[in-house]
Every structure is written in C-alpha cells, then in structure tokens.
Design an enzyme around this catalytic site. Structure first.
Site, mmCIF file in Angstrom:
data_model
loop_
_atom_site.group_PDB
_atom_site.id
_atom_site.type_symbol
_atom_site.label_atom_id
_atom_site.label_comp_id
_atom_site.label_asym_id
_atom_site.label_seq_id
_atom_site.Cartn_x
_atom_site.Cartn_y
_atom_site.Cartn_z
ATOM 1 N N LYS A 90 40.621 22.179 38.669
ATOM 2 C CA LYS A 90 42.040 22.043 39.447
ATOM 3 C C LYS A 90 42.132 21.145 40.654
ATOM 4 O O LYS A 90 43.608 21.006 41.000
ATOM 5 C CB LYS A 90 41.324 23.676 40.983
ATOM 6 N N GLU A 112 48.090 26.983 49.719
ATOM 7 C CA GLU A 112 48.421 28.378 50.061
ATOM 8 C C GLU A 112 47.340 28.437 49.474
ATOM 9 O O GLU A 112 46.339 27.808 48.454
ATOM 10 C CB GLU A 112 48.724 29.458 49.868
ATOM 11 N N SER A 378 37.165 26.252 32.276
ATOM 12 C CA SER A 378 38.131 25.795 33.326
ATOM 13 C C SER A 378 37.029 25.589 34.048
ATOM 14 O O SER A 378 37.378 25.221 35.777
ATOM 15 C CB SER A 378 38.968 27.073 33.274
HETATM 16 C C1 LIG Z 1 41.694 29.200 39.635
HETATM 17 C C2 LIG Z 1 40.675 29.299 38.356
HETATM 18 C C3 LIG Z 1 41.667 29.683 37.025
HETATM 19 C C4 LIG Z 1 42.967 30.244 37.180
HETATM 20 O O1 LIG Z 1 43.848 29.448 37.664
HETATM 21 P P1 LIG Z 1 45.074 28.855 36.141
HETATM 22 O O2 LIG Z 1 45.958 28.311 37.077
HETATM 23 O O3 LIG Z 1 45.817 29.969 35.316
HETATM 24 O O4 LIG Z 1 44.725 28.089 35.055
HETATM 25 C C5 LIG Z 1 40.758 29.321 36.105
HETATM 26 N N1 LIG Z 1 39.567 29.656 36.297
HETATM 27 C C6 LIG Z 1 38.835 28.624 37.353
HETATM 28 C C7 LIG Z 1 37.861 28.118 37.425
HETATM 29 C C8 LIG Z 1 40.054 28.660 38.671
HETATM 30 O O5 LIG Z 1 39.443 27.967 39.330
#
Ligand SMILES: *Cc1c(COP(=O)(O)O)cnc(C)c1O
Length: 394
Positions: A90, A112, A378
C-alpha cells in the site's frame, strides 16, 4: 495503447468512468486534467523512485522459494512486498499520491480506511512530508483495529469516527467524500486501491506497477527471461494485483490469476467472491462488478482477511474478467489459513492472510515440468498474528 489500459474517456471496456455527485466535479476534473502530466514528468519519477528506494526499501526482492517449488513441482518466485516499510504494497501508492498532492499545491490529506492498513500508509507519508492528515474510519472498525488507530495517532493523524449506517468502511468513504466536497481547494483525497472515479484506478495502478516493472527485470537476472507462465495475486479492490499484472498485460502468453476471498464458501452467504457472485453496477464512483441484491443494494462482504473484505473490484479487473484476459478464482478462509501456515513452515515467511489467498491457489494448479510462477506476497503477517493464533490455537 493496450486494450487492457484505461482509454481517454476513463473507461476499461464498459467499466470505469466517474460517477460522482456534481459537487465533486471540480475536484475530480482537476485530477483528470493534471495527473498524467505530473506523473510523467521526469522530476516526479526521480522523486518517486528515490523515496521508494531510500524510504520504502525497494526494489523488493524476487525470491525463488525452493521448498515451496519442490512441493508443487514448479519454479515459484515470491515478489516480496511484505518487506516494504509498513509491511505491504500500500505504501507504493501513498508515496505516489503524496508527491502528486505536493505538486498540486494541496496542504491537507484525507483518506478512508477499513481495517486501518491504508490509513496507516497514508498517515506515514503525511508524517514524512509534514502535511495535515485526516483519516475517516467506521466507529466499529476503530474498536476492532486499535493498534492501527494508535499507529495513525502516533504519526500525527486525526482519526475521525464514522458513526452512520453500519459504522464501517462504506460509511467512512461517505464521510471522506463529504469532507472533500467541503474542502475542494486545499485537500487531496488519497484512495487506497484501484477503485473510485477516474482517474483513481489508473493512477493507483501506475504507482503500483513498480511491482511488475521490477519483477520482469529480476526474472531476467534470475532465469534469463522476463517471461512467467503464471502470475498470481489476491484481489480486494485489486491494487496489488493491478501492479503485479501491469507489465504482463499485453504478453498474452502469461496467465494472470486473480484470487478473491470466498470466506466460508462462495455460496455460504458469507464471502467476498465478487466475480462469482456479482453483477455490473456502480460502486464508489465507477462502473464495475459488485455484489448486490436483486434491487441493487450492496451486499455486506465477508472474509477472514480484512483487506479482501470488499464488495467490488476495480474497473480494470472487471474488464480483465469480462474479456477473459484474467482468470478469476477464489480461496476460502480455511484454504488461505492452511496456505499461510504452509509457507511459514516451508520458507520461514509468515504472510498476511490476504497474500495467503494467492498462495492457496497453488494447491489447485497442475504444472507441467519447469513452469515459472510469480506470486505477489502483498504483505507480512505480523498484523494477523491474533487471527492465526485463534484459528490454529497456538
Ligand atoms: C489491503 C491489502 C490487500 C488488498 O488490497 P488490494 O487493493 O486488492 O491489493 C492485499 N494484501 C494486503 C497485505 C493488504 O494490506
């Protein structure tokens, strides 16, 4: 121009656009008119890359997971977004947007947040730049996510509870939009995924595209080719997936796999499997696919992972789904939790439960020989320890 990228009107096929109240037109039009010029300016790119390197810690490694590869019979690489400052992808987006806000002359940032991850990533870059930060968060989420609220406050952000409706993300989004309408001149609204009115989906995808830009270079270094047979990412709104897919979109030999959260099961009534259950409609300012009742009421989504608990997907993903360019699948809570534990045991990496959904799909694939797979990791699992403890009884 790629058929999978946004067109000059802000659409991906039939999806996208900017469905906002008239009072937001000036804010959204300012962004639509300015964002490409700003982002494409070489000095912007230089500042963006420098912060990603020195502050976020990029490039994030592309790690060949040997024991995982052995288990599944393919060459499996993990793109380590979990190693970024603040623990997930993010921050790539919030770094990009804070630099954009500076160049637009904005002095105040609003956002938000649901579980608080995007709120923390936003508060972080506001502290970095000394800008005022106001984060709207549902009253119920504030209670559930105390550590993230504390992080935001430590970084100087004001956390404003949204007290209407279900007191969660949807209501926080409404409050943020109301704030933006009332403060059109000095305020920039940082949206946390590839959702919202044009140009947000494209803007956020461009900032996150650093993920696949690095990956292709790293594949060349490690395999001699920038090709991957399969690229896998989890999808909430879809920002890590959009970044992971970006530089592979026009390479049709690459199988792009998006994994949604099936919660207790696609047909259990408690899930967030948008493409399996949803229909076309307008959500948060753009036309896409969303989970809705017969008469168009948004259905409350459910997933064990707070980051995937979203009733829609971004418009580009809706187009990848409808055009057949992307393969959309889902993983249940149980499948994701087992996949998270497996990665921990085989590789010594505790993944975010969101990322564990992407890993869970490996179990359902069959590989012929030496195929190359990239999974977007992610985020890291530190924030999810409570959930892992409850689930496995550690
Ligand atoms: C917020 C988040 C997501 C989901 O958000 P996307 O916009 O779909 O990427 C996925 N993995 C992690 C670790 C997150 O913090």
């Amino acid at each position: 121009m790629s058929q999978y990228q946004v067109d000059s009107r802000g659409y991906y096929g039939p999806f996208g656009g900017a469905y906002v109240p008239e009072m937001l037109y000036p804010n959204v039009e300012e962004l639509q008119n300015e964002y490409q010029n700003i982002i494409q300016d070489p000095s912007f790119r230089e500042d963006f890359i420098k912060l990603l390197k020195d502050y976020v810690g990029r490039p994030s490694p592309l790690y060949l997971a040997n024991r995982l590869s052995e288990k599944y019979g393919a060459r499996i690489f993990l793109k380590r977004e979990d190693l970024n400052h603040t623990g997930a992808h993010k921050i790539n987006n919030t770094i990009g947007q804070i630099l954009l806000a500076e160049r637009l002359g904005k002095k105040r940032i609003i956002a938000e947040t649901g579980a608080g991850q995007h709120g923390v990533a936003t508060a972080t870059v506001c502290a970095l730049k000394g800008l005022e930060c106001v984060v709207y968060m549902g009253e119920i989420d504030i209670e559930r996510q105390a550590p993230n609220v504390a992080r935001m406050k430590m970084m100087g952000a004001t956390v404003v509870p949204a007290t209407s409706g279900s007191k969660t993300l949807k209501d926080a989004t409404n409050e943020a939009l109301r704030d933006w309408i009332n403060n059109p001149v000095d305020t920039h609204y940082i949206i946390g995924s590839v959702v919202g009115p044009h140009p947000y989906p494209d803007m956020v995808a461009r900032f996150q595209s650093i993920i696949s830009e690095e990956t292709r270079k790293q594949l060349v270094e490690q395999t001699g080719s920038s090709h991957a047979d399969h690229v896998i990412a989890c999808v909430g709104g879809g920002s890590n997936a959009a970044g992971m897919f970006y530089h592979f979109l026009d390479d049709e030999a690459v199988n792009l796999i998006a994994v949604e959260a099936a919660g207790h099961g696609v047909n259990s009534g408690e899930s967030a499997a948008t493409t399996a259950l949803g229909r076309e409609g307008v959500l948060h300012g753009s036309r896409s696919i969303l989970m809705q009742t017969e008469d168009g009421q948004v259905i409350e989504p459910y997933s064990i992972s707070a980051g995937l608990d979203y009733p829609g997907i971004g418009p580009q993903h809706a187009w990848l789904f409808k055009s057949g360019r992307g393969t959309f699948v889902s993983a249940t809570d149980d499948e994701a939790m087992q996949a998270g534990l497996l990665l921990t045991k085989l590789e010594g990496i505790i993944p975010a439960i969101e990322s564990a959904h992407a890993l869970a799909h490996l179990e359902k694939m069959t590989f012929k020989g030496d195929e190359t797979v990239v999974v977007c990791l992610s985020g890291r699992g530190d924030k999810d320890l409570d959930n892992y403890m409850k689930y496995f009884g550690f």
